[in-house]
Every structure is written in C-alpha cells, then in structure tokens.
Enzyme design. Structure first.
Site: not given
Ligand SMILES: NC(=O)c1ccc[n+]([C@@H]2O[C@H](COP(=O)([O-])OP(=O)(O)OC[C@H]3O[C@@H](n4cnc5c(N)ncnc54)[C@H](OP(=O)(O)O)[C@@H]3O)[C@@H](O)[C@H]2O)c1
Length: 308
Positions: A40, A45, A154, A192
């Site tokens: 997903t 990122g 499933g 968050y």
């Molecule tokens: N970056 C950090 O420092 C960090 C730290 C701890 C945990 N995380 C976790 O790592 C994961 C990836 O985050 P990232 O850092 O790579 O951030 P990111 O670059 O903002 O990527 C987030 C992704 O989630 C998608 N998304 C958001 N809302 C959505 C929705 N309603 N339906 C479908 N897709 C949706 C975004 O789509 P769009 O491009 O369309 O917005 C994007 O593809 C997240 O779960 C985040 O909480 C990140």
C-alpha cells in the site's frame, strides 16, 4: 588557528551525524520469483523503495495507491530500475471503506497469489477525517489496513507461508489507547502515535490468530526517513523539515531495509508478532505487549469497519 578549529569541528559534526544515521542493510539476497507482493502507498518514500527491492528480487509487485497519476509514474520508474515488467498499480484509498472493499474484490478476482502484504501507506500527524468519519490517522493507518488485511486473509492463508508487514513508528510509546475514544482527534502528533500503537497491537493479535496457519506478521519501525510525508504541511514547515531531515534522517533506501528484511529473511519467522527495528527484533514498552488490549482493539476494530 581559527580555520583549523572550524575544519575540525565540521569534521567531528560530520562524523557524528554519519554515526547517528548508521543503519543495518538487509544482506539477504533471496529471490522472490513466483511470489506476489502487495504494497500500500508504494508510489512514494519507503513504500516505493520497498516495491523496487521486491521487483529486483523477481516478485510480481502490485502497488495500491490513491493517486493513479503518481502510481503510473512510480510503476514506470520501478520497472526501469528493477528491469522487471511484472509491476502493476491498482486504486486504493485507505480513507474510504468502500474503496478498500472494492479493491479487495478486484484484487481477489485478478490475482491468484498473495505471498507478502506490506501495509506501508500512512498519514503523518494531521487533524482530519476520513470519508467514513474516522480520525484520519487512526482511519488510514490502522482501520484501513485492518479491513484490507482481513479481506485478504483467506488468500494469504491459501498461499502460506505468507507474511504481513505493517509499518509502525517508535513514537508509539508516547501514547496509550483510549477505548472510550479510539477516534481521538485532538493533538495531531498524539493521533499519529495512537495509530502507530494500534499497528503494533494489530500485528501481535494477527500473529496469535494465525499461529499454525502459515501466516506470520511483523511490525516495523523504519527509522526517521527523508520521505514525502512533509507534503501534508505548510511550506514553512517543509523548508524547516528539509534542513532537519537532511541532517538527521536517513534515506528512503535505508528506511526500507527492515521492511525488506521482514519480507525475505528466514530467521524472522521465529518472531511472528514481533516489532522490528534496524533489521532485528526489538523490545517494546510493557504496555505495548498487552495481549488483552490487542484482543480488545481487534474486536473494536471489527465493529468499526463492520466486519463483526
Ligand atoms: N518517514 C518517517 O520518518 C517514518 C517514521 C516512522 C514510520 N513511518 C511510516 O512509514 C510509512 C511510509 O511513510 P513514508 O515515510 O514513506 O511517507 P510518504 O512518502 O508520505 O508515503 C506515504 C504513502 O502513503 C500513501 N497514502 C496516504 N494516505 C493514503 C490513503 N488514504 N490511501 C492510500 N494511500 C495513502 C501516500 O500516497 P500519496 O502519495 O497519494 O499521498 C504515500 O504513497 C508510513 O506508514 C509512516 O507512518 C515513516
């Protein structure tokens, strides 16, 4: 003398930052030919980096995204980098329960396999509501993935041994769940943290339920990563964060390593339900290991997404 002091201080700062940003890389080069991986939010990122790594290993990769233009562009780039043409995108908006149900229906009709599900998409600290009136963080980060995983369970069982990997965050430790108000939407950062704590409980309960059924589950803190999460904030915040991220945060490639490790390494299967950081199973605060709370959250989530 002044110049020498400046050069020495800069060198020490540089080495300190390098040390601070050190990360283990996944050294397991296992191929994934014949396997199907669903990610997903794989258009951006950490998710995009993970999708590329899965495609390089030969998997059939499907990225599930809400923005089709971004998704098409990402698929083109992943194909070009991985030299794997078996990469596709599908529409999924985790902020809309109807979209999740439609996605799963189409996915199950189209795809015969699902070997690795990566619940990566996430909303950072924002105060907003989903189409179904859930708080945006809890709704997308936890409830959306909860429904998605349940509807695909499933197929995961049919394809066992299979894995479910869910991105969480070490910030889970700053909050506890309030069952009187799971839809808490007051302080953005706390919403968050709660959603990321829910990801941990979800993983533990899923692992418990799937014991002996060949489906294992892992939650992953990727580190603090220079991804695109700041796009949800004001221009001023983004500029300030760019500087901070450049100094202290790791690259998306480094951030994806623990996810990749949980997807391919054999040794992780001994730790189903575990919380992984820096390519190893890490300890959690005692309150985050409470099996009673995990079960209670599962049942509450079932009611919220109308599975029960
Ligand atoms: N970056 C950090 O420092 C960090 C730290 C701890 C945990 N995380 C976790 O790592 C994961 C990836 O985050 P990232 O850092 O790579 O951030 P990111 O670059 O903002 O990527 C987030 C992704 O989630 C998608 N998304 C958001 N809302 C959505 C929705 N309603 N339906 C479908 N897709 C949706 C975004 O789509 P769009 O491009 O369309 O917005 C994007 O593809 C997240 O779960 C985040 O909480 C990140």
């Amino acid at each position: 003398m002044y110049l020498l002091c400046t050069i020495t201080a800069s060198l020490i700062s540089f080495l300190f930052l390098k040390w601070l940003k050190r990360r283990r890389f996944c050294m397991d080069v296992k191929r994934l030919d014949g396997k199907t991986v669903l990610i997903t939010g794989g258009n951006s990122g950490i998710g995009k980096e993970t999708a590329t790594a899965m495609a390089i290993r030969g998997a059939r990769v499907i990225i599930a995204c809400r923005d089709m233009e971004k998704a098409e562009k990402a698929v083109r780039e992943i194909k070009a980098t991985s030299h794997n043409l078996n990469v596709f995108h599908m529409h999924l908006d985790l902020a809309n329960m109807r979209s999740i149900r439609d996605f799963c229906k189409t996915f199950l009709q189209r795809e015969k396999r699902l070997d690795i599900l990566i619940n990566n998409a996430g909303m950072p600290s924002v105060l907003d509501w989903t189409d179904d009136s859930f708080s945006m963080c809890f709704g997308v980060n936890h409830l959306g993935h909860f429904l998605l995983t349940n509807l695909l369970l499933g197929r995961l069982k049919e394809c066992a041994p299979s894995r479910v990997i869910t991105l969480t965050c070490s910030a889970y430790k700053y909050q506890k769940l309030d069952f009187q108000d799971l839809n808490y939407n007051l302080f953005p950062f706390f919403t968050y943290c709660r959603s990321k704590l829910a990801n941990i409980y979800f993983t533990q309960e899923l692992a418990r339920m799937m014991e002996g059924k060949g489906v294992t589950a892992y939650s992953v803190h990727p580190g603090y990563v220079q991804s695109n999460w700041t796009c949800h904030y004001s221009i001023l915040f983004r500029i300030v964060m760019q500087v901070i991220m450049f100094m202290f945060f790791v690259s998306c490639e480094a951030g994806a390593q623990t996810v990749i490790h949980c997807a391919v390494a054999d040794e992780v299967t001994a730790h189903s339900g575990g919380y992984f950081v820096d390519c190893q199973c890490a300890s959690l605060r005692p309150f985050a290991k409470d099996a009673g709370v995990a079960r209670k959250l599962w049942e509450a989530s079932e009611r919220m997404v109308k599975l029960a």
